[in-house]
Design an enzyme around this catalytic site. Structure first.
Site, short mmCIF file in Angstrom:
data_model
loop_
_atom_site.label_atom_id
_atom_site.label_comp_id
_atom_site.label_asym_id
_atom_site.label_seq_id
_atom_site.Cartn_x
_atom_site.Cartn_y
_atom_site.Cartn_z
N HIS A 228 0.82 -1.22 0.00
CA HIS A 228 0.00 0.00 0.00
C HIS A 228 0.85 1.27 0.00
O HIS A 228 0.36 2.35 -0.28
CB HIS A 228 -0.91 -0.01 1.24
CG HIS A 228 -2.33 0.39 0.97
ND1 HIS A 228 -2.90 0.43 -0.29
CD2 HIS A 228 -3.32 0.77 1.83
CE1 HIS A 228 -4.16 0.81 -0.20
NE2 HIS A 228 -4.44 1.03 1.06
N ASN B 296 -6.82 6.08 3.66
CA ASN B 296 -8.27 6.26 3.49
C ASN B 296 -8.73 7.69 3.76
O ASN B 296 -9.85 8.06 3.41
CB ASN B 296 -9.03 5.30 4.41
CG ASN B 296 -8.80 3.84 4.03
OD1 ASN B 296 -8.06 3.54 3.10
ND2 ASN B 296 -9.43 2.94 4.75
N ASN C 113 -9.52 2.97 -1.69
CA ASN C 113 -10.16 3.88 -0.73
C ASN C 113 -9.47 5.23 -0.60
O ASN C 113 -10.10 6.23 -0.27
CB ASN C 113 -10.28 3.21 0.64
CG ASN C 113 -11.35 2.13 0.65
OD1 ASN C 113 -12.34 2.22 -0.07
ND2 ASN C 113 -11.14 1.08 1.43
#
Length: 197
Positions: free
Chosen positions: A27, A76, A122
């Site tokens: 990520h 997010n 997200n």
């Protein structure tokens, strides 16, 4: 707006989660990209900027001044810091290029895209919600897990083989920045999209 009409970006924003435990995770390839970009162009160390909710470095790329920015919010919620960044510097979205991990691309593949949806990411979802969608993206492929446990997959570190592919995609993406500055976004897209590990 077509790729041929796009001006080279002046701000590169890499998505990633803050904190040591996320370093090297799938990520966080956006943060890794910025580190490589800063190293190539000899930019100073990233400096925390509380007014921007993140850390900033400034560099000269192919004779152009650019900003490199890492949000200190979790992915997010990264739209919050990017919205503040845009407002603080009075920027338009088309000046920005956001670098993020992409489950829909295999390891070793990177693509440049302008505008569009969030594709289930997200971080992009939050950015589009708060800022709009008309920005450049560099999508770094991280592959897709064979299971439904996507969250653990993106937050964990790639295997040795996967990492080789991701490193190749990052390297060619950093080279694509030079192409953007010298040849334009459309030529950078063509060169990057023909690269294969």
């Amino acid at each position: 707006m077509t790729s041929a009409q796009l001006s080279p970006p002046s701000i590169f924003i890499g998505l990633g989660n803050p904190g040591e435990k996320y370093n090297g995770s799938r990520h966080n390839v956006g943060h890794h990209f910025l580190d490589l970009l800063a190293e190539k162009y000899k930019a100073p160390a990233f400096k925390s900027e509380s007014k921007l909710i993140g850390s900033l470095s400034k560099a000269s790329f192919e004779g152009r001044k650019v900003l490199l920015f890492k949000s200190s919010k979790y992915i997010n919620e990264s739209g919050e810091s990017i919205r503040r960044f845009i407002d603080y510097y009075k920027l338009s979205l088309d000046q920005i290029c956001i670098i993020h991990d992409d489950l829909d691309l295999d390891c070793g593949i990177a693509k440049i895209k302008f505008d569009g949806g969030h594709g289930g990411h997200n971080g992009l979802r939050n950015i589009i919600h708060l800022c709009g969608s008309a920005f450049l993206r560099i999508r770094i492929g991280i592959g897709h897990p064979q299971t439904k446990d996507v969250i653990n997959y993106v937050l964990s570190k790639p295997s040795t083989e996967e990492l080789l592919g991701i490193e190749f995609a990052l390297k060619t993406s950093v080279e694509a920045v030079g192409d953007m500055m010298n040849l334009g976004v459309a030529k950078a897209m063509d060169a990057l999209h023909s690269s294969r590990a």
